[in-house]
Design an enzyme around this catalytic site. Structure first.
Site, short mmCIF file in Angstrom:
data_model
loop_
_atom_site.label_atom_id
_atom_site.label_comp_id
_atom_site.label_asym_id
_atom_site.label_seq_id
_atom_site.Cartn_x
_atom_site.Cartn_y
_atom_site.Cartn_z
CD GLU A 1 -3.01 -0.92 2.30
OE1 GLU A 1 -3.33 0.20 2.75
OE2 GLU A 1 -3.40 -1.99 2.79
CG ASP B 1 -1.75 -2.38 5.63
OD1 ASP B 1 -0.58 -2.60 5.27
OD2 ASP B 1 -2.14 -1.27 6.04
CG ASP C 1 -6.56 -4.37 7.76
OD1 ASP C 1 -6.51 -4.37 6.51
OD2 ASP C 1 -6.36 -3.33 8.43
CD GLU D 1 -9.35 0.46 5.16
OE1 GLU D 1 -9.53 1.54 4.60
OE2 GLU D 1 -9.11 0.34 6.38
CE1 TYR E 1 -1.44 -3.34 9.20
CE2 TYR E 1 -3.19 -4.64 10.22
CZ TYR E 1 -2.78 -3.65 9.33
OH TYR E 1 -3.72 -2.97 8.57
NE ARG F 1 -5.32 0.80 10.41
CZ ARG F 1 -4.46 1.10 9.45
NH1 ARG F 1 -3.86 0.12 8.77
NH2 ARG F 1 -4.17 2.34 9.14
CG HIS G 1 -0.40 -13.46 13.67
ND1 HIS G 1 0.02 -12.20 13.32
CD2 HIS G 1 0.72 -14.21 13.81
CE1 HIS G 1 1.34 -12.20 13.22
NE2 HIS G 1 1.79 -13.41 13.52
#
Length: 759
Positions: free
Chosen positions: A9, A82, A84, A86, A307, A309, A354
Site C-alpha cells: 500500500e 495490509d 486486515d 480493508e 501490525y 491494527r 494474529h
C-alpha cells in the site's frame, strides 16, 4: 528483469521490502485504495442484490497504470496489502482492475500477509502464500455499502430538517450520541454537599494523615456528615475525646500482587498514547504505521513493530522466548516468572491480526536507536517496547498497612499506607487510567505498634461537593467505544476525527464537548432514528459483519435486513416531521416586542433565543445556557478592583473554565486564576524578589512558580524546601515522594544531581 511483482500500500513499506527480497522482486505501491464507489446516487443498488458500482480513484490512476505496465514484464503477482479486511479489499479491487484489462492471463496471483516487516517474517510469508479471501472482501463490501446507504440517505434528510451541509455516519452517530448524553448528564447533575474530618498526626518525627472512619460506633460513609454545623459539632466532640492524642488499636498488614497489563491492542495503544504522550488517536496510528512499515536504523529500513491494527493480545512463542531471554540478561532471573505470562483476548471477534502490537525484536532497545527516530516515533516505540517487556516480567509485590486509631471509646480514625516490596514489572512500565481519583493510601507510614499514643497536630475539617461525571477524553472515548462494541480497531481514530471535522464536537482542555449543531443532530437521530444510534444495535451489526468475515453469514441478506426498515423510516420522517420540531425548543417566556412565545432556535453561530412569530417579529437575543434563558450579568468580585486600571473585577468563563478578569476588557487585559495561589513564603531563588506560589494547572495538578511572573519565569514541579543545597549552594531544595523510595530531598538544578533521603 524482476520475475515477481509485489504490491503493497505504501512506498515506505516498498522501500523496506526491497532490502529483503532481492533483485528477483519488484515492489510497487498502490498508495492506498485504488477503487471506490462512484460518488453519486445509485452506487449501491438495493433492488439488484446491492450491486455496487466502482470507479478508479483519480489520484491513484497513475499508480494503477504503473502496476499494469510492470505486470506485463513479471511472471508472478504477489498482493501484499495490509493484513486486515480493508487490505484484503484493496488487493481484490486491484485484482479486478488488472483482470478487466487482461493483465493476469496465465499469471499466478498470490495473497501474502506481512504481520511484521522483518527478513524472517517477509520470506516466510512469500513461501506460504494463499488465495484472496472472499469472506473478508465481502465483509468489507458490506461495511462500505452500509456506510454509503446511511450517508447518502440520512445526510440529505439532515439538510432538509436541520440545515444544509450536515452529514451522518453509521458508526459516528452513536459516538456523537455518547458524547452528547454525557454532556446532558453533566448539565442535569445536582451537586451534593458532604464533609470529611481528618487528623494530621506526628510520630517519630514523621507526619501522616488519618481519616475519620467511625463515629459513635457507626461507620462513616460519604454522606454521613452533610453540613457545617454537624461537622463542627463532631470535630468538637472528637477534640474533647482525643485530648491531643490518638491510640493505636489495630494494625493490619497485607501483601498484594499487581500483575502487568497485557501487550497493546489498537485500542489500548491509542488510550495510552493519549494519556502518557499527549498524542491524538490519529497521530498515534499515523506514527505506528511508520514504525510498522520500516525505518532505517543503520542497516537499511527495518520494521520496528508488528501490525498495528489488532484486537488480539497473543504473542508468538518465538517472541515470548526472545523477550524472556532479554529480561533474564538485563533485569535478572528474579524479575522473570517461572512460566510465560499468558493473556486472553477479551473480544470474541479478535480477527484483525494474529498478534498483539509488539517490537519486532526485544533487543532493539529504544534508547539505542533514539537518534534514528523522530521525537514522536521514539516516544511511541518506547511506549510499545516498555509495555511488551513488562508484560512478561514478574508481578509487583506491595506491602499494605491499615492502622486503626481510637479517639475515645466510640470513634476511630484510619491511616493507610503502602510500599513496594518488589517492583517487578513496574521497573519498566506502569499503565495509566482515566478519570480515577487516586486515594492517598500510598504514603509510607512511620513504624507503630498497638498501644502507641500518637500526637495530633491538627484536625482538618473540609467541605466537599460531589462532581458530575467527567467529559470524555480521547482515551476514555476509545475505551467506551470498544466496551460498547462500536467500530473496530481500524476505525476508532477515524470516528473521532470525523466528529471534529464535521464540527459536531470540540476538544476543550482535552475533553470532548458537543457543539450546538452536534446537540441538535444527536437529538434528531436519537428521537427519530433511535434504533440506528442504539449502542446494542450498532454492536450487533458489527458482530454480523465479523460473522461475514469468518464465512458464517452471507452479506447480501444482512444488507437487506438493514435496508428495508431503514429506508421506510427515512421516508416516514421526511413526510411527517417538521423542521421546527427539531431546531426549535419552546421556553416559558413571552416576546417583549409582540407577546408571542419565545423559543430556543439554531442559527449559523449556534443556539439563540428568538420569537416564534418570525419573520413578522425579529426579536432575538443570545442564549446564555441550558438553565439560563436570560443574559446573565457577570458576577462582580466584591471588595476588589483591577490593580491595573481600577475597574471592577468580574468572574468570567473561558476555554479552561472560570477565571477573574477585568470588566474593562478589551482595553485592559488583566486576568487571574479563580483558585487563589497558596504562598509558600519561600523566596524565589532566581530573581531573589518574588515568592514561590503553589498554583494549579488546567489539568488539576500543581506546580510552584514565582509570583513575579512574567518578569520572572522560575518554576518547579515539586514542593520547595527553604534549605540551600549543600552541594551547589542553590538557595532551595525540592521534596519528591515515590512509593519505591519514599520522600527524598533533591536539588532542582539538573546539573547538580544532589539527592538524599528526607526525614
Amino acid at each position: 528483469m524482476a520475475k515477481n511483482l509485489v504490491i503493497v500500500e505504501s512506498p515506505a513499506k516498498a522501500k523496506t521490502l526491497k532490502k529483503y527480497l532481492g533483485p528477483d522482486f519488484e515492489i510497487l505501491a498502490s498508495y492506498g485504495h485504488v477503487r471506490d464507489l462512484v460518488p453519486k446516487e445509485g452506487a449501491v443498488d438495493p433492488d439488484n442484490d446491492f450491486k455496487m458500482k466502482y470507479q478508479v480513484i483519480e489520484k491513484n490512476a497513475k499508480h494503477v497504470e504503473d502496476i499494469y505496465n510492470a505486470l506485463k514484464k513479471a511472471d508472478v503477482l504477489y498482493l501484499a496489502t495490509d493484513p486486515d479486511r480493508e487490505g484484503e479489499a484493496i488487493s481484490w479491487h486491484l485484482y479486478e482492475l488488472l483482470k478487466a484489462r487482461k493483465g493476469l492471463t496465465d499469471k499466478p496471483v498470490h495473497r501474502v500477509a506481512f504481520y511484521e516487516i522483518t527478513k524472517t517474517a517477509v520470506n516466510e510469508a512469500i513461501k506460504n502464500p494463499r488465495k484472496l479471501s472472499m469472506d473478508l472482501i465481502n465483509a468489507q463490501q458490506a461495511r462500505r455499502a452500509l456506510d454509503y446507504l446511511v450517508g447518502f440517505n440520512l445526510s440529505p434528510l439532515l439538510w432538509k430538517k436541520i440545515r444544509r451541509g450536515l452529514s451522518a455516519g453509521r458508526v459516528q452517530s452513536p459516538a456523537l450520541r455518547m458524547i452528547t448524553e454525557r454532556e446532558l448528564e453533566i448539565e442535569a447533575f445536582q451537586a451534593q454537599e458532604y464533609w470529611t474530618i481528618d487528623t494530621d498526626l506526628l510520630h517519630n518525627k514523621k507526619a501522616f494523615l488519618a481519616k475519620l472512619s467511625q463515629y459513635n460506633h457507626e461507620k462513616i460513609k460519604q454522606f454521613s456528615i452533610t453540613n457545617a454545623a454537624q461537622a463542627q459539632e463532631i470535630e468538637t466532640a472528637l477534640r474533647n475525646a482525643a485530648n491531643g492524642f490518638l491510640l493505636v488499636t489495630k494494625i493490619t498488614k497485607t501483601q498484594r500482587k499487581r500483575n502487568p497489563a497485557a501487550p497493546f491492542t489498537t485500542s489500548t495503544l491509542q488510550q495510552e498514547a493519549v494519556r502518557k504522550l499527549g498524542f491524538t488517536a490519529q497521530r498515534a496510528m499515523r506514527t505506528a504505521q511508520q514504525l510498522y512499515e520500516g525505518i532505517d536504523i543503520g542497516d537499511g529500513a527495518q520494521g520496528l513493530i508488528t501490525y498495528m491494527r489488532t484486537d488480539s493480545v497473543n504473542l508468538a512463542q518465538e517472541a515470548v522466548n526472545e523477550i524472556r531471554n532479554f529480561i533474564a540478561e538485563n533485569y535478572g532471573a528474579k524479575d522473570l516468572p517461572d512460566q510465560p505470562q499468558i493473556y486472553k483476548t477479551k473480544s470474541k471477534n479478535a480477527q484483525e491480526a494474529h498478534e498483539a502490537i509488539r517490537p519486532t525484536s526485544a533487543y532493539i532497545v529504544p534508547d539505542q536507536i533514539k537518534d534514528k527516530l523522530s521525537p514522536e516515533q521514539y516516544k511511541l516505540y518506547n511506549l510499545i517496547w516498555q509495555r511488551t517487556i513488562a508484560c512478561q516480567m514478574i508481578h509487583a509485590t506491595l506491602h499494605q498497612v491499615a492502622i486503626d486509631l481510637s479517639c475515645g471509646a466510640e470513634n476511630l480514625f484510619r491511616a493507610n499506607g503502602s510500599t513496594i516490596a518488589n517492583p517487578g514489572f513496574i521497573r519498566v512500565y506502569q499503565e495509566d487510567s482515566d478519570d480515577i481519583v487516586a486515594e492517598k493510601d500510598d504514603k509510607i507510614l512511620p513504624e507503630m505498634k498497638e498501644g502507641d499514643r500518637i500526637a495530633i497536630t491538627k484536625f482538618i475539617t473540609q467541605q466537599h461537593f460531589t462532581e458530575p461525571p467527567p467529559r470524555y477524553s480521547e482515551a476514555s472515548l476509545v475505551k467506551a467505544l470498544e466496551e460498547h462494541g462500536i467500530g473496530r480497531p481500524s476505525t476508532y481514530a477515524t470516528i473521532i476525527s470525523t466528529l471534529q471535522q464535521r464540527e459536531y464536537v470540540t476538544l476543550e482542555a482535552k475533553r470532548f464537548r458537543p457543539t450546538d449543531v452536534g446537540r441538535i443532530v444527536a437529538k434528531f437521530l436519537t428521537a427519530y432514528f433511535t434504533k440506528y444510534v442504539d449502542y446494542d444495535f450498532t454492536a450487533t451489526l458489527e458482530d454480523s459483519l465479523d460473522a461475514v468475515a469468518r464465512g458464517e453469514k452471507p452479506w447480501v441478506p444482512l444488507l437487506a435486513d438493514f435496508w428495508k426498515p431503514f429506508i421506510a423510516l427515512i421516508k416516514h420522517t421526511e413526510t411527517n416531521v417538521q423542521r421546527s420540531e427539531i431546531t426549535q425548543e419552546a421556553i416559558d417566556e413571552k416576546c417583549p416586542k409582540c407577546n408571542s412565545s419565545l423559543s430556543i432556535r439554531l442559527g449559523k453561530r449556534g443556539r439563540f433565543i428568538g420569537c416564534t412569530s418570525y419573520p413578522n417579529c425579529d426579536y432575538t437575543r443570545n442564549f446564555a445556557g441550558a438553565d439560563d434563558a436570560t443574559n446573565a450579568a457577570p458576577t462582580v468580585v466584591e471588595g476588589r478592583t483591577c490593580p491595573e486600571c481600577n475597574s471592577d473585577l468580574v468572574i468570567k468563563e473561558g476555554k479552561y473554565g472560570k477565571f477573574i478578569g477585568c470588566s474593562g476588557y478589551p482595553k485592559c487585559r488583566f486576568i487571574e486564576s479563580l483558585d487563589k495561589p497558596e504562598d509558600t513564603n519561600i523566596t524565589c531563588p532566581s530573581c531573589k524578589k518574588g515568592s514561590l506560589m503553589k498554583r494549579k494547572t488546567r489539568y488539576k495538578t500543581f506546580f510552584y512558580a514565582c509570583n513575579a511572573y512574567p518578569a520572572c519565569k522560575y518554576a518547579v514541579k515539586y514542593p520547595p524546601i527553604d534549605e540551600a543545597c549543600p552541594n551547589c549552594q542553590w538557595p532551595i531544595l525540592i521534596e519528591k515522594e515515590t512509593k519505591s523510595k519514599g520522600k527524598e530531598k533533591m536539588c532542582p538544578q539538573k546539573e547538580c544531581g544532589y539527592i538524599t533521603q528526607a526525614d
